[in-house]
Design an enzyme around this catalytic site. Structure first.
Site, PDB file in Angstrom:
ATOM      1  N   ASP A  92       0.824  -1.358  -0.176  1.00 20.93           N
ATOM      2  CA  ASP A  92       0.024   0.094   0.035  1.00 20.93           C
ATOM      3  C   ASP A  92       0.965   1.215   0.123  1.00 20.93           C
ATOM      4  OD1 ASP A  92      -2.284  -1.465  -0.152  1.00 20.93           O
ATOM      5  OD2 ASP A  92      -2.730  -1.575   1.795  1.00 20.93           O
ATOM      6  N   LYS A 138       0.328  -8.251  -1.894  1.00 22.50           N
ATOM      7  CA  LYS A 138      -1.060  -7.732  -2.512  1.00 22.50           C
ATOM      8  C   LYS A 138      -0.825  -6.348  -3.087  1.00 22.50           C
ATOM      9  CE  LYS A 138      -4.152  -5.763   0.065  1.00 22.50           C
ATOM     10  NZ  LYS A 138      -5.281  -5.036  -0.559  1.00 22.50           N
ATOM     11  N   ASP A 175      -5.638  -7.105  -5.733  1.00 22.03           N
ATOM     12  CA  ASP A 175      -6.613  -6.721  -4.964  1.00 22.03           C
ATOM     13  C   ASP A 175      -7.490  -5.443  -5.411  1.00 22.03           C
ATOM     14  OD1 ASP A 175      -8.776  -6.580  -2.930  1.00 22.03           O
ATOM     15  OD2 ASP A 175      -7.445  -5.908  -1.135  1.00 22.03           O
ATOM     16  N   LYS A 210     -10.676  -5.377  -6.133  1.00 16.04           N
ATOM     17  CA  LYS A 210     -12.197  -5.281  -5.584  1.00 16.04           C
ATOM     18  C   LYS A 210     -13.268  -4.645  -6.468  1.00 16.04           C
ATOM     19  CE  LYS A 210     -10.651  -4.180  -0.965  1.00 16.04           C
ATOM     20  NZ  LYS A 210      -9.220  -3.830  -0.815  1.00 16.04           N
ATOM     21  N   PHE A 211     -13.226  -5.472  -7.698  1.00 18.27           N
ATOM     22  CA  PHE A 211     -14.185  -5.227  -8.717  1.00 18.27           C
ATOM     23  C   PHE A 211     -15.639  -5.000  -8.356  1.00 18.27           C
ATOM     24  CE2 PHE A 211     -10.726  -7.469 -11.544  1.00 18.27           C
ATOM     25  CZ  PHE A 211     -10.166  -6.113 -11.864  1.00 18.27           C
ATOM     26  N   HIS A 212     -16.281  -4.034  -8.780  1.00 21.45           N
ATOM     27  CA  HIS A 212     -17.639  -3.892  -8.412  1.00 21.45           C
ATOM     28  C   HIS A 212     -18.282  -3.116  -9.412  1.00 21.45           C
ATOM     29  CE1 HIS A 212     -20.671  -2.694  -5.108  1.00 21.45           C
ATOM     30  NE2 HIS A 212     -21.170  -3.686  -5.922  1.00 21.45           N
ATOM     31  N   ASP A 213     -19.034  -3.775 -10.393  1.00 19.57           N
ATOM     32  CA  ASP A 213     -19.628  -3.002 -11.601  1.00 19.57           C
ATOM     33  C   ASP A 213     -20.544  -4.021 -12.371  1.00 19.57           C
ATOM     34  OD1 ASP A 213     -20.025  -1.156 -13.927  1.00 19.57           O
ATOM     35  OD2 ASP A 213     -17.989  -0.621 -13.354  1.00 19.57           O
ATOM     36  N   THR A 220     -18.778  -5.298 -17.478  1.00 18.71           N
ATOM     37  CA  THR A 220     -17.889  -4.699 -17.295  1.00 18.71           C
ATOM     38  C   THR A 220     -16.689  -5.173 -15.972  1.00 18.71           C
ATOM     39  OG1 THR A 220     -18.860  -2.526 -17.368  1.00 18.71           O
ATOM     40  CG2 THR A 220     -16.743  -2.270 -16.207  1.00 18.71           C
ATOM     41  N   THR A 239     -13.790  -5.250   6.099  1.00 19.57           N
ATOM     42  CA  THR A 239     -13.142  -5.468   7.347  1.00 19.57           C
ATOM     43  C   THR A 239     -13.380  -4.151   8.315  1.00 19.57           C
ATOM     44  OG1 THR A 239     -10.747  -5.092   6.745  1.00 19.57           O
ATOM     45  CG2 THR A 239     -11.951  -7.673   7.150  1.00 19.57           C
ATOM     46  N   ARG A 262      -4.568  -8.284  13.183  1.00 18.44           N
ATOM     47  CA  ARG A 262      -3.787  -7.194  13.938  1.00 18.44           C
ATOM     48  C   ARG A 262      -2.889  -8.074  15.411  1.00 18.44           C
ATOM     49  NH1 ARG A 262      -3.865  -4.642  10.442  1.00 18.44           N
ATOM     50  NH2 ARG A 262      -4.572  -2.519  10.097  1.00 18.44           N
ATOM     51  N   GLN A 291      -9.294  -0.751  10.984  1.00 19.33           N
ATOM     52  CA  GLN A 291      -9.883  -2.259  10.932  1.00 19.33           C
ATOM     53  C   GLN A 291     -10.870  -2.377  12.201  1.00 19.33           C
ATOM     54  OE1 GLN A 291      -9.901  -4.095   8.670  1.00 19.33           O
ATOM     55  NE2 GLN A 291      -7.626  -3.559   7.496  1.00 19.33           N
ATOM     56  N   GLY A 349      -0.724  -5.659   6.869  1.00 18.15           N
ATOM     57  CA  GLY A 349      -0.076  -4.510   6.341  1.00 18.15           C
ATOM     58  C   GLY A 349       0.618  -3.666   7.213  1.00 18.15           C
ATOM     59  N   ARG A 350       0.027  -2.742   7.672  1.00 16.70           N
ATOM     60  CA  ARG A 350       0.557  -1.636   8.273  1.00 16.70           C
ATOM     61  C   ARG A 350       1.399  -2.116   9.676  1.00 16.70           C
ATOM     62  NH1 ARG A 350      -4.660   1.898   8.032  1.00 16.70           N
ATOM     63  NH2 ARG A 350      -5.583  -0.154   8.146  1.00 16.70           N
TER      64      ARG A 350
HETATM   65  O1  LIG Z   1     -12.014  -6.049   3.903  1.00  7.99           O
HETATM   66  C1  LIG Z   1     -11.153  -5.899   3.412  1.00  7.99           C
HETATM   67  C2  LIG Z   1     -10.692  -5.985   2.222  1.00  7.99           C
HETATM   68  C3  LIG Z   1      -9.244  -5.706   1.741  1.00  7.99           C
HETATM   69  N1  LIG Z   1      -8.529  -5.234   2.837  1.00  7.99           N
HETATM   70  C4  LIG Z   1      -7.208  -4.956   2.398  1.00  7.99           C
HETATM   71  O2  LIG Z   1      -6.305  -5.271   3.154  1.00  7.99           O
HETATM   72  C5  LIG Z   1      -5.289  -4.667   3.477  1.00  7.99           C
HETATM   73  C6  LIG Z   1      -5.152  -4.293   5.040  1.00  7.99           C
HETATM   74  O3  LIG Z   1      -4.092  -3.654   5.075  1.00  7.99           O
HETATM   75  P1  LIG Z   1      -3.727  -3.187   7.124  1.00  7.99           P
HETATM   76  O4  LIG Z   1      -2.722  -2.323   6.823  1.00  7.99           O
HETATM   77  O5  LIG Z   1      -3.259  -4.456   7.573  1.00  7.99           O
HETATM   78  O6  LIG Z   1      -5.250  -2.641   7.548  1.00  7.99           O
HETATM   79  C7  LIG Z   1      -5.341  -3.502   2.826  1.00  7.99           C
HETATM   80  O7  LIG Z   1      -4.670  -3.289   1.668  1.00  7.99           O
HETATM   81  C8  LIG Z   1      -6.916  -3.346   2.307  1.00  7.99           C
HETATM   82  O8  LIG Z   1      -7.227  -2.841   1.253  1.00  7.99           O
HETATM   83  C9  LIG Z   1      -8.934  -4.835   4.051  1.00  7.99           C
HETATM   84  O9  LIG Z   1      -8.254  -4.220   4.771  1.00  7.99           O
HETATM   85  N2  LIG Z   1     -10.415  -5.327   4.214  1.00  7.99           N
END
Ligand SMILES: O=c1ccn([C@@H]2O[C@H](COP(=O)(O)O)[C@@H](O)[C@H]2O)c(=O)[nH]1
Length: 242
Positions: free
Chosen positions: A11, A32, A59, A61-64, A68, A123, A185, A194, A214-215
């Site tokens: 990210d 990702k 990721d 996240k297609f929505h259409d 499309t 989430t 987490r 989250q 991620g973070r």
């Molecule tokens: O429901 C969802 C779908 C995708 N994500 C993605 O996961 C990571 C989470 O990153 P953190 O830094 O661990 O929070 C992020 O790229 C979201 O786009 C999600 O969090 N929830």
């Protein structure tokens, strides 16, 4: 190896930052690519990951509408990525069209068919937001389950769900349905946006196939140490699961 169950999101907003992260964490095998990076620098980053033999979760996240999302999934599958996301709320016709198109795109490019997985409920949303803002008249766990089942009925390989729903989805959808959990987490990390999180060991024990973290890793003072802590936690949990 439990480390192979961790998918780390790139990210960031430039290819240089993404590559720096990939090189800082050589033990990560699954990365990702989400909206921020793909919109910033396009599919070039996918080539960079493939050159390094990494697995790729695209990721977007297609929505259409069905036509499309089908076009997008066909094009995405040609890149030879491993996972692609679509919102379950795109509906049955769109999910089925997306699945067929992903198969077609992969076959045209001569690459393995990516696993298309349905987003059940982001989430970052909680039960209050589901009920009062989105006006969904179902309890949150039931709603997430129904969205995952919709994906399964349409032939998708799995779903994205929060770790708090993964045990229920695993029981209902069976062992062959891929369950990917963001919102994970470690106890020492901040939750940020989250809202339905569990720790890595709890998510693994509850039945997740992959954890997206991620973070807590990428924004840690020392990402390598953060990843090591998570990896040790997962190794200990896996011994209990086995
Ligand atoms: O429901 C969802 C779908 C995708 N994500 C993605 O996961 C990571 C989470 O990153 P953190 O830094 O661990 O929070 C992020 O790229 C979201 O786009 C999600 O969090 N929830």
């Amino acid at each position: 190896m439990t480390i192979d169950k961790v998918i780390v999101p790139l990210d960031v907003s430039s290819q240089a930052d993404a590559i720096a992260l990939i090189e800082t964490l050589p033990q990560v095998t699954f990365w990702k690519v989400g909206l921020e990076l793909f919109v910033s620098c396009g599919p070039q980053i996918l080539k960079q990951l493939k050159q390094r033999n990494k697995r790729i979760f695209l990721d977007l996240k297609f929505h259409d509408i069905p036509n499309t999302v089908a076009g997008a999934c066909r094009a995405a599958a040609r890149y030879g990525v491993d996972l692609i996301t679509i919102h379950a709320t795109a509906g049955k016709v769109a999910l089925k069209a997306a699945q067929s198109a992903a198969e077609m795109g992969a076959n045209e490019a001569g690459v393995p068919v990516p696993k298309l997985i349905a987003i059940s409920l982001l989430t970052s949303l909680n039960a209050r937001e589901l009920a009062f803002d989105l006006k969904i008249p179902l309890e949150l766990p039931e709603y997430a389950l129904q969205m995952a089942l919709l994906g399964q009925e349409c032939g998708l390989a799995g779903a994205v769900c929060s770790p708090q729903e993964v045990a229920q989805l695993r029981r209902t959808c069976g062992d062959d349905f891929l369950l990917v959990c963001p919102g994970v987490r470690p106890s020492w990390a901040s939750k940020g946006d989250q809202k339905r999180s569990l720790t890595p060991s709890e998510a693994l024990k509850a039945g997740a196939n992959y954890l997206v973290i991620g973070r807590p890793i990428t924004e840690a003072n020392n990402p390598m140490t953060a990843l090591k802590l998570i990896s040790e936690e997962l190794d200990a949990a896996e011994k209990i699961v086995k």
